[in-house]
Motif scaffolding. Structure first.
Motif, mmCIF file in Angstrom:
data_model
loop_
_atom_site.group_PDB
_atom_site.id
_atom_site.type_symbol
_atom_site.label_atom_id
_atom_site.label_comp_id
_atom_site.label_asym_id
_atom_site.label_seq_id
_atom_site.Cartn_x
_atom_site.Cartn_y
_atom_site.Cartn_z
ATOM 1 N N UNK A 31 40.097 58.589 46.256
ATOM 2 C CA UNK A 31 41.251 57.386 46.286
ATOM 3 C C UNK A 31 40.659 56.141 46.322
ATOM 4 N N UNK A 32 39.168 56.063 46.720
ATOM 5 C CA UNK A 32 38.787 54.695 47.201
ATOM 6 C C UNK A 32 38.323 53.947 46.034
ATOM 7 N N UNK A 33 38.498 52.608 46.136
ATOM 8 C CA UNK A 33 37.648 51.702 45.056
ATOM 9 C C UNK A 33 36.286 51.503 45.914
ATOM 10 N N UNK A 34 35.221 51.501 45.090
ATOM 11 C CA UNK A 34 33.907 51.268 45.769
ATOM 12 C C UNK A 34 33.244 50.107 45.198
ATOM 13 N N UNK A 35 32.607 49.692 46.058
ATOM 14 C CA UNK A 35 31.716 48.489 45.658
ATOM 15 C C UNK A 35 30.459 48.096 46.027
ATOM 16 N N UNK A 36 29.645 47.319 45.403
ATOM 17 C CA UNK A 36 28.432 46.908 46.127
ATOM 18 C C UNK A 36 28.343 45.708 46.039
ATOM 19 N N UNK A 37 27.888 44.966 47.160
ATOM 20 C CA UNK A 37 27.548 43.697 47.406
ATOM 21 C C UNK A 37 26.316 43.367 47.749
ATOM 22 N N UNK A 38 25.594 42.133 47.901
ATOM 23 C CA UNK A 38 24.259 41.993 48.370
ATOM 24 C C UNK A 38 24.265 40.472 49.017
ATOM 25 N N UNK A 39 23.208 40.439 49.800
ATOM 26 C CA UNK A 39 22.942 39.194 50.580
ATOM 27 C C UNK A 39 21.639 38.879 50.554
ATOM 28 N N UNK A 40 21.114 37.693 50.041
ATOM 29 C CA UNK A 40 19.783 37.345 50.098
ATOM 30 C C UNK A 40 19.589 36.556 51.202
ATOM 31 N N UNK A 41 18.426 36.263 51.747
ATOM 32 C CA UNK A 41 18.222 35.293 52.851
ATOM 33 C C UNK A 41 18.901 34.183 52.687
ATOM 34 N N UNK A 42 19.398 33.652 53.852
ATOM 35 C CA UNK A 42 20.002 32.174 53.717
ATOM 36 C C UNK A 42 21.170 31.928 52.925
ATOM 37 N N UNK A 43 21.668 32.938 52.168
ATOM 38 C CA UNK A 43 22.623 33.177 51.360
ATOM 39 C C UNK A 43 24.002 33.897 51.844
#
Length: 125
Positions: A31-43
């Protein structure tokens, strides 16, 4: 409580591919919405892709459209991110996230309640 564990990151040359996986605990994963995120250095951490509970709706950041594909297997309580034609600017820590409300089309960090620890993706030029 939901626990998310990412895997599949690594070092790849530009133009190459990687497939990230996220394994979830919790009886109501389907029942969950799933997501992907990302984080680059300094951002700041940024949205990459999201998928509805049924898999019927997917959303992508403009920067990854046509190259990345999000999918899920509710029987395995897992979500995946297939990344093709990788570029050096895709280098980041990639995080899996879950929204137990099952809201659709959500792309903002605060809309997701649970987060994984992240997996490093490095794309060399």
């Amino acid at each position: 409580q939901v626990q998310l564990v990412e895997s599949g990151g690594g070092l790849v040359q530009a133009g190459g591919s990687l497939r990230l996986s996220c394994a979830a605990s919790g009886r109501t994963f389907s029942s969950y919405t799933m997501g992907w995120f990302r984080q680059a250095p300094g951002k700041e951490r940024e949205f990459v892709a999201a998928i509805s509970w049924s898999g019927g709706r997917t959303d992508y950041a403009d920067s990854v459209k046509g190259r990345f594909t999000i999918s899920r297997d509710n029987a395995k309580k897992s979500v995946y991110l297939q990344m093709n034609s990788l570029k050096p600017e895709d280098t980041a820590v990639y995080y899996c996230a879950a929204d137990p409300r099952g809201a659709v089309g959500i792309t903002l960090l605060y809309e997701y309640m649970y987060w994984g620890q992240g997996t490093q993706v490095t794309v060399s030029s």
